[in-house]
Write an enzyme that holds these catalytic residues in place. Structure first.
Site, mmCIF file in Angstrom:
data_model
loop_
_atom_site.group_PDB
_atom_site.id
_atom_site.type_symbol
_atom_site.label_atom_id
_atom_site.label_comp_id
_atom_site.label_asym_id
_atom_site.label_seq_id
_atom_site.Cartn_x
_atom_site.Cartn_y
_atom_site.Cartn_z
ATOM 1 N N LEU A 1 -25.947 7.238 -14.497
ATOM 2 C CA LEU A 1 -25.249 8.622 -13.937
ATOM 3 C C LEU A 1 -24.455 8.088 -12.607
ATOM 4 O O LEU A 1 -24.911 7.563 -11.687
ATOM 5 C CB LEU A 1 -26.250 9.368 -13.392
ATOM 6 C CG LEU A 1 -25.823 10.761 -12.951
ATOM 7 C CD1 LEU A 1 -25.322 11.774 -13.672
ATOM 8 C CD2 LEU A 1 -27.031 11.477 -12.238
ATOM 9 N N HIS B 1 -30.856 25.491 3.221
ATOM 10 C CA HIS B 1 -30.246 24.135 3.290
ATOM 11 C C HIS B 1 -31.332 23.229 2.808
ATOM 12 O O HIS B 1 -31.098 22.163 1.852
ATOM 13 C CB HIS B 1 -29.446 23.786 4.221
ATOM 14 C CG HIS B 1 -28.192 24.504 4.499
ATOM 15 N ND1 HIS B 1 -27.358 24.985 3.502
ATOM 16 C CD2 HIS B 1 -27.798 24.866 5.627
ATOM 17 C CE1 HIS B 1 -26.573 25.871 4.066
ATOM 18 N NE2 HIS B 1 -26.596 25.740 5.435
ATOM 19 N N ASP C 1 -24.369 27.470 -4.277
ATOM 20 C CA ASP C 1 -24.125 28.412 -3.117
ATOM 21 C C ASP C 1 -25.410 29.155 -3.172
ATOM 22 O O ASP C 1 -26.331 29.110 -4.065
ATOM 23 C CB ASP C 1 -23.133 29.384 -3.863
ATOM 24 C CG ASP C 1 -22.452 30.243 -2.767
ATOM 25 O OD1 ASP C 1 -22.909 30.040 -1.299
ATOM 26 O OD2 ASP C 1 -21.869 31.155 -3.153
HETATM 27 C C1 FPP Z 1 -24.090 26.962 0.315
HETATM 28 O O1 FPP Z 1 -24.803 27.726 0.729
HETATM 29 C C2 FPP Z 1 -24.362 25.566 0.466
HETATM 30 C C3 FPP Z 1 -23.882 24.687 1.207
HETATM 31 C C4 FPP Z 1 -22.606 25.030 2.076
HETATM 32 C C5 FPP Z 1 -24.157 23.444 1.353
HETATM 33 C C6 FPP Z 1 -24.848 22.463 0.342
HETATM 34 C C7 FPP Z 1 -25.690 21.682 0.972
HETATM 35 C C8 FPP Z 1 -27.004 21.033 0.559
HETATM 36 C C9 FPP Z 1 -27.635 21.836 -0.479
HETATM 37 C C10 FPP Z 1 -27.579 20.187 1.500
HETATM 38 C C11 FPP Z 1 -27.090 18.942 1.551
HETATM 39 C C12 FPP Z 1 -26.300 18.237 0.639
HETATM 40 C C13 FPP Z 1 -26.720 17.158 -0.112
HETATM 41 C C14 FPP Z 1 -25.850 16.603 -1.600
HETATM 42 C C15 FPP Z 1 -28.134 16.411 0.378
HETATM 43 P P1 FPP Z 1 -24.472 28.869 1.580
HETATM 44 O O2 FPP Z 1 -24.884 28.428 3.113
HETATM 45 O O3 FPP Z 1 -23.083 29.210 1.693
HETATM 46 O O4 FPP Z 1 -24.955 30.219 1.193
HETATM 47 P P2 FPP Z 1 -24.743 31.729 1.576
HETATM 48 O O5 FPP Z 1 -23.329 32.032 0.712
HETATM 49 O O6 FPP Z 1 -25.995 32.363 1.138
HETATM 50 O O7 FPP Z 1 -24.995 31.925 2.855
#
Ligand code: FPP
Length: 242
Positions: free
Chosen positions: A129, A35, A18
């Site tokens: 893994l 992201h 997150d």
């Molecule tokens: C949360 O941050 C993150 C996500 C909803 C997506 C996670 C995805 C990635 C790290 C990239 C793609 C994945 C892989 C496995 C390559 P948020 O956007 O909810 O952050 P915020 O709460 O600060 O808005």
């Protein structure tokens, strides 16, 4: 007196990644930049987990609720996922990593869905893994789908309702075959499970850090594991019994 377990590694670590959006916002950048940097953290954490000899790593990459985000952000996340999978496939092969996924995989757009199926097939025989991606994943949805499959097996005469116990039910979940996570990490400071692995996390240790996912790298992951190793897990027993 019991001493804390100082050397046992968690077999399975689950992570709620997150804080990508907030990381970007604080820098006046578009959310997608958070992201994008988050993908770098994914690579570092996978590499570190593999080096440490952890058996399985489940990453919450996209929830059933995340479909409600603006279409442009959803498209950008799917694009990042497809690119990550295609780029990292040779690395997964070189490092004996097996890719698996949980969630409603058939809801993913073509390019991400195809990349996922291809890399899962390519890495299926690897024995190191297990990198398990939760995609279009929601725990309640998973439990409902598992229940439907069990009910269908009962109607078809393959199962009897009385047979159902915790072990059998777990075999109907998307995570069948994986040990339950020993440790769940949540980055960016919120104290929530957000519909993640509600059945499987029953006895997991929780580790919450203020560090946002884009800044969560090798040192932060190792710190979380070290914190876990200092915990005493009692599974309902007293401290004297364990
Ligand atoms: C949360 O941050 C993150 C996500 C909803 C997506 C996670 C995805 C990635 C790290 C990239 C793609 C994945 C892989 C496995 C390559 P948020 O956007 O909810 O952050 P915020 O709460 O600060 O808005």
């Amino acid at each position: 007196m019991t001493t804390p377990d100082t050397d046992s590694l968690p077999r399975h670590v689950a992570i709620i990644m997150d804080g990508n959006g907030r990381w970007a916002k604080r820098r006046g950048l578009p959310r997608v930049m958070g992201h994008r940097r988050g993908v770098e953290s994914v690579k570092k954490v996978v590499e570190t987990a593999r080096k440490m000899g952890i058996e399985a790593l489940t990453l919450y990459a996209f929830s059933t609720e995340n479909w409600r985000r603006p279409a442009t952000e959803v498209a950008a996340l799917m694009e990042l996922l497809a690119t990550f999978l295609r780029r990292e496939a040779p690395n997964m092969m070189a490092n004996n990593i097996r890719l698996t996924a949980i969630g409603q995989i058939d809801r993913l757009p073509d390019s991400a869905g195809r990349a996922l199926r291809e890399v899962m097939a390519q890495t299926a025989a690897n024995t190191g893994l297990v990198l398990n991606l939760a995609l279009s994943y929601g725990s309640r949805d998973e439990i409902i789908r598992a229940s439907r499959r069990f009910a269908a097996d009962c109607v078809a005469g393959r199962r009897q309702p009385e047979e159902l116990d915790e072990e059998l039910f777990a075999a109907y979940l998307d995570t069948a075959g994986l040990p339950d996570p020993d440790l769940v990490i949540r980055t960016s400071g919120e104290f929530r499970l957000s519909n993640f692995l509600l059945w499987q996390l029953s006895y997991a240790e929780l580790y919450i850090t203020d560090t946002p996912w884009p800044d969560f790298r090798e040192a932060e992951f190792r710190a979380a594991i070290a914190d876990f190793q200092g915990r005493q897990r009692r599974f309902g027993r007293t401290g004297e019994q364990v």
